[in-house]
Write a protein that holds these residues in place. Structure first.
Motif, PDB file in Angstrom:
ATOM      1  N   GLU A  85       0.670  -1.081   0.045  1.00  0.00           N
ATOM      2  CA  GLU A  85      -0.003  -0.033   0.085  1.00  0.00           C
ATOM      3  C   GLU A  85       0.791   1.291  -0.016  1.00  0.00           C
ATOM      4  OE1 GLU A  85      -4.502   1.056   1.215  1.00  0.00           O
ATOM      5  OE2 GLU A  85      -3.452  -0.851   1.628  1.00  0.00           O
ATOM      6  N   ASP A  86       2.039   1.174   0.617  1.00  0.00           N
ATOM      7  CA  ASP A  86       2.867   2.485   0.714  1.00  0.00           C
ATOM      8  C   ASP A  86       3.407   2.739  -0.628  1.00  0.00           C
ATOM      9  OD1 ASP A  86       4.337  -0.023   1.292  1.00  0.00           O
ATOM     10  OD2 ASP A  86       5.958   1.301   2.001  1.00  0.00           O
ATOM     11  N   ILE A  87       3.479   2.026  -1.638  1.00  0.00           N
ATOM     12  CA  ILE A  87       4.229   2.246  -2.991  1.00  0.00           C
ATOM     13  C   ILE A  87       3.107   2.891  -3.862  1.00  0.00           C
ATOM     14  CG2 ILE A  87       6.167   0.901  -2.636  1.00  0.00           C
ATOM     15  CD1 ILE A  87       5.000  -0.435  -5.152  1.00  0.00           C
ATOM     16  N   VAL A  88       1.731   2.687  -3.553  1.00  0.00           N
ATOM     17  CA  VAL A  88       0.477   2.946  -4.451  1.00  0.00           C
ATOM     18  C   VAL A  88       0.083   4.435  -4.430  1.00  0.00           C
ATOM     19  CG1 VAL A  88      -1.670   2.583  -5.289  1.00  0.00           C
ATOM     20  CG2 VAL A  88      -0.279   0.694  -4.566  1.00  0.00           C
ATOM     21  N   VAL A  89       0.220   5.173  -5.351  1.00  0.00           N
ATOM     22  CA  VAL A  89      -0.135   6.463  -5.194  1.00  0.00           C
ATOM     23  C   VAL A  89      -1.421   6.786  -6.130  1.00  0.00           C
ATOM     24  CG1 VAL A  89       1.606   7.889  -3.976  1.00  0.00           C
ATOM     25  CG2 VAL A  89       1.751   7.421  -6.638  1.00  0.00           C
ATOM     26  N   ALA A  90      -2.533   7.330  -6.003  1.00  0.00           N
ATOM     27  CA  ALA A  90      -3.545   7.964  -6.769  1.00  0.00           C
ATOM     28  C   ALA A  90      -3.358   9.398  -7.225  1.00  0.00           C
ATOM     29  CB  ALA A  90      -4.957   7.749  -6.033  1.00  0.00           C
ATOM     30  N   LEU A  91      -3.404   9.588  -8.278  1.00  0.00           N
ATOM     31  CA  LEU A  91      -3.008  11.134  -8.765  1.00  0.00           C
ATOM     32  C   LEU A  91      -4.225  11.698  -9.576  1.00  0.00           C
ATOM     33  CD1 LEU A  91       0.787  11.115  -9.524  1.00  0.00           C
ATOM     34  CD2 LEU A  91      -0.340  11.851  -7.421  1.00  0.00           C
ATOM     35  N   LYS A  92      -4.647  12.825  -9.315  1.00  0.00           N
ATOM     36  CA  LYS A  92      -5.730  13.406 -10.118  1.00  0.00           C
ATOM     37  C   LYS A  92      -5.298  13.722 -11.763  1.00  0.00           C
ATOM     38  CE  LYS A  92      -7.745  17.386  -8.984  1.00  0.00           C
ATOM     39  NZ  LYS A  92      -7.946  18.318  -9.935  1.00  0.00           N
ATOM     40  N   SER A  93      -5.955  13.510 -12.530  1.00  0.00           N
ATOM     41  CA  SER A  93      -5.422  13.828 -13.933  1.00  0.00           C
ATOM     42  C   SER A  93      -6.711  14.321 -14.930  1.00  0.00           C
ATOM     43  CB  SER A  93      -4.753  12.562 -14.691  1.00  0.00           C
ATOM     44  OG  SER A  93      -4.543  12.704 -16.046  1.00  0.00           O
ATOM     45  N   ASP A  94      -7.306  15.304 -14.292  1.00  0.00           N
ATOM     46  CA  ASP A  94      -8.196  16.019 -14.957  1.00  0.00           C
ATOM     47  C   ASP A  94      -7.928  17.383 -16.115  1.00  0.00           C
ATOM     48  OD1 ASP A  94     -10.010  14.898 -13.646  1.00  0.00           O
ATOM     49  OD2 ASP A  94     -10.351  16.183 -12.281  1.00  0.00           O
ATOM     50  N   THR A  95      -6.769  17.988 -15.540  1.00  0.00           N
ATOM     51  CA  THR A  95      -6.423  18.891 -16.497  1.00  0.00           C
ATOM     52  C   THR A  95      -4.825  18.833 -16.819  1.00  0.00           C
ATOM     53  OG1 THR A  95      -5.515  20.212 -14.571  1.00  0.00           O
ATOM     54  CG2 THR A  95      -7.900  20.536 -15.327  1.00  0.00           C
ATOM     55  N   ILE A  96      -4.332  19.809 -17.826  1.00  0.00           N
ATOM     56  CA  ILE A  96      -2.953  19.610 -18.131  1.00  0.00           C
ATOM     57  C   ILE A  96      -2.102  20.257 -17.062  1.00  0.00           C
ATOM     58  CG2 ILE A  96      -1.525  20.821 -19.827  1.00  0.00           C
ATOM     59  CD1 ILE A  96      -2.945  19.054 -21.461  1.00  0.00           C
ATOM     60  N   GLU A  97      -2.732  21.029 -16.068  1.00  0.00           N
ATOM     61  CA  GLU A  97      -1.978  21.411 -14.805  1.00  0.00           C
ATOM     62  C   GLU A  97      -1.692  20.244 -14.046  1.00  0.00           C
ATOM     63  OE1 GLU A  97      -4.874  23.437 -16.162  1.00  0.00           O
ATOM     64  OE2 GLU A  97      -3.291  24.543 -17.070  1.00  0.00           O
ATOM     65  N   ASP A  98      -2.765  19.301 -14.112  1.00  0.00           N
ATOM     66  CA  ASP A  98      -2.480  18.115 -13.247  1.00  0.00           C
ATOM     67  C   ASP A  98      -1.251  17.230 -13.767  1.00  0.00           C
ATOM     68  OD1 ASP A  98      -4.699  18.541 -11.496  1.00  0.00           O
ATOM     69  OD2 ASP A  98      -6.104  17.556 -12.715  1.00  0.00           O
ATOM     70  N   ILE A  99      -1.355  17.211 -15.042  1.00  0.00           N
ATOM     71  CA  ILE A  99      -0.264  16.520 -15.566  1.00  0.00           C
ATOM     72  C   ILE A  99       1.162  17.182 -15.076  1.00  0.00           C
ATOM     73  CG2 ILE A  99       1.079  15.688 -17.768  1.00  0.00           C
ATOM     74  CD1 ILE A  99      -1.547  15.119 -18.884  1.00  0.00           C
TER      75      ILE A  99
END
Ligand code: ADP
Ligand code: MN
Length: 177
Positions: free
Chosen positions: A145-159
């Motif tokens: 669990e400590d190597i898994v990260v969820a990242l939001k990818s809605d916008t170019i700024e998010d990328i």
């Protein structure tokens, strides 16, 4: 043997998520920033015929997971790889130091996939996959669990933000001794 695997000098990163969440865009930008190798598993499967034919129902190649893992083993042992795929439960757990799950707002994803030409059940299956967080679940079941990260990818700024934080993570990574 375990020593040689633990002893890789650069980390391996898995970038996963529902189709359309930005895996390939994020991975190629991250590869540019880090000089890591971007492995788009979908392309590799096509190029090297690592599949068992075309799945008519799901309109995609039936990936042969064993062939894919055999193909990648040596590269993964060397480290410095960014693996880009919409699945994550069949790779050896020991390959990855970071598992990134990209997530996109449903309505944003709907538009992206429509623009890509997805319709009908192919479109709704993928939206459901995102709503039910299938890939995040799969990642949590397959990796520590400590190597898994969820990242939001809605916008170019998010990328941009995601690539920056992952590049920082790579720079501060040290091989386990
Ligand atoms: P995946 O590899 O996960 O299927 P892609 O990287 O191919 O996704 O992105 C699909 C489409 O959506 C591309 O046209 C890409 O430019 C766009 N896209 C992906 N992520 C984002 C984002 N965070 N913001 C804006 N557009 C995005
Ligand atoms: Mn892709």
């Amino acid at each position: 043997q375990n020593g040689s695997i633990r002893g890789r000098r650069q980390p391996n990163i898995l970038v996963t998520g529902t189709p359309g969440t930005g895996k390939t865009t994020t991975s190629s930008s991250l590869a540019e920033a880090t000089q890591f190798r971007h492995i788009c598993v979908g392309d590799l499967v096509k190029e090297k015929n690592l599949h068992d034919g075309w799945d008519i129902e799901f309109e995609c190649y039936l990936i042969n997971e064993d062939l894919v893992c055999d193909e990648l083993e040596d590269l993964m042992e060397g480290g410095g790889n960014i693996v880009d795929y919409h699945g994550c439960d069949f790779f050896p757990e020991r390959w990855f130091d970071r598992v990134v799950v990209l997530q996109t707002d449903n309505s944003v994803l709907y538009d992206r996939l429509s623009r890509r030409g997805y319709t009908g059940s192919k479109l709704t299956n993928n939206i459901e996959c995102e709503i039910f967080q299938v890939l995040l679940q799969e990642a949590k079941e397959s990796y520590p669990e400590d190597i898994v990260v969820a990242l939001k990818s809605d916008t170019i700024e998010d990328i941009t933000k995601n690539v920056e934080s992952l590049t920082d993570w790579v720079r501060s990574w040290h091989p386990a001794s």
